[in-house]
Design an enzyme around this catalytic site. Sequence first.
Site, short mmCIF file in Angstrom:
data_model
loop_
_atom_site.label_atom_id
_atom_site.label_comp_id
_atom_site.label_asym_id
_atom_site.label_seq_id
_atom_site.Cartn_x
_atom_site.Cartn_y
_atom_site.Cartn_z
N ASP A 82 41.86 37.89 37.31
CA ASP A 82 43.14 38.50 36.91
C ASP A 82 43.23 39.95 37.39
OD1 ASP A 82 45.62 38.57 35.74
OD2 ASP A 82 44.88 39.05 33.74
N ASN A 133 51.48 29.32 36.50
CA ASN A 133 51.80 30.12 37.70
C ASN A 133 52.99 29.54 38.49
OD1 ASN A 133 48.37 31.12 38.47
ND2 ASN A 133 49.94 32.19 37.30
C1 FPP Z 1 45.93 36.76 38.93
O1 FPP Z 1 46.47 37.98 39.28
C2 FPP Z 1 45.57 35.94 40.06
C3 FPP Z 1 46.23 34.83 40.47
C4 FPP Z 1 47.44 34.33 39.82
C5 FPP Z 1 45.80 34.06 41.64
C6 FPP Z 1 44.38 34.17 42.09
C7 FPP Z 1 44.38 34.05 43.55
C8 FPP Z 1 43.55 34.68 44.42
C9 FPP Z 1 42.44 35.51 43.99
C10 FPP Z 1 43.72 34.59 45.90
C11 FPP Z 1 43.64 33.29 46.56
C12 FPP Z 1 42.61 32.36 46.06
C13 FPP Z 1 41.64 31.78 46.82
C14 FPP Z 1 40.76 30.77 46.21
C15 FPP Z 1 41.43 32.14 48.22
P1 FPP Z 1 47.90 38.37 38.72
O2 FPP Z 1 48.87 38.27 39.84
O3 FPP Z 1 48.22 37.57 37.53
O4 FPP Z 1 47.66 39.85 38.35
P2 FPP Z 1 48.49 40.71 37.28
O5 FPP Z 1 48.15 40.17 35.93
O6 FPP Z 1 47.97 42.07 37.51
O7 FPP Z 1 49.94 40.57 37.64
#
Ligand code: FPP
Length: 242
Positions: free
Chosen positions: A19, A67
């Site tokens: 996250d 998501n």
């Molecule tokens: C949370 O950050 C993360 C995600 C929703 C997606 C995770 C994806 C990756 C790390 C990249 C691609 C994955 C792979 C396996 C190559 P957020 O956007 O919810 O962060 P925030 O809470 O700060 O908005």
Amino acid sequence: MTSDLDPAKLPRHVAIIMDGNGRWAEKRALNRIRGHEEGAESVRAIVRAGREIGIRWLTLYAFSEENWKRPKYEIEALMNLLKRFLTAELREMLDNGIRLRFIGRIGKLPQDVQEALKETAERTSNNKDMVLTLALSYGGRQEISDALKEIARQIESGALSSGEISQELIAQRLYTAQMPDPDLLIRTGGEYRVSNFLLWQIAYTEIYTTPVPWPEFKKQEFLEAIGDYQKRERRFGALGED
Ligand code: FPP
């Protein structure tokens, strides 16, 4: 850097809620997508570090059922990143004995991503050193309700009787059948929530949270989390040894 860890007390299975990508980017006046891109770099770093220190199972929450509510362009960017990751990392997975698996309602992902996932899983299926599981279109409650539907179908067809339902049987109907439960759950980005991740499986899992956002969570931060885990005494509800 790895020397502080006790090889006899490594968690067998580490699960991670990655996250803080969006906030990391926004804090730098960057597009959120840049946060996910740097997050993909952290995925590479943690897979490599995990393999190096001998973690056998690594499960990453890469895309939740919730998501899907994000803007279309962000979903597309995440799907593209995932596809790029699978292509770019295949060689390294093959060279390092890493098997790729996925859990979740994969049928909801774009066709090309489904194909890339299945192909990578197939090509790495004989690898035995580490299992990297990506949770995609994953939700813990959905997983449990899918398992219940399957059990109900088997009862209706006469293949199973209700008296045979046990914890072991339920576990075998989850997406994670055949996987050990996580020993350690890491959540980056400063929140203290489970967010519908591996609900059944984390009953006795040690939880580690850190304010470090996922794009900044690299090898050193990972080793710190493992070191913290190694200091804990796991009792599974029983009394300690002292
Ligand atoms: C949370 O950050 C993360 C995600 C929703 C997606 C995770 C994806 C990756 C790390 C990249 C691609 C994955 C792979 C396996 C190559 P957020 O956007 O919810 O962060 P925030 O809470 O700060 O908005």
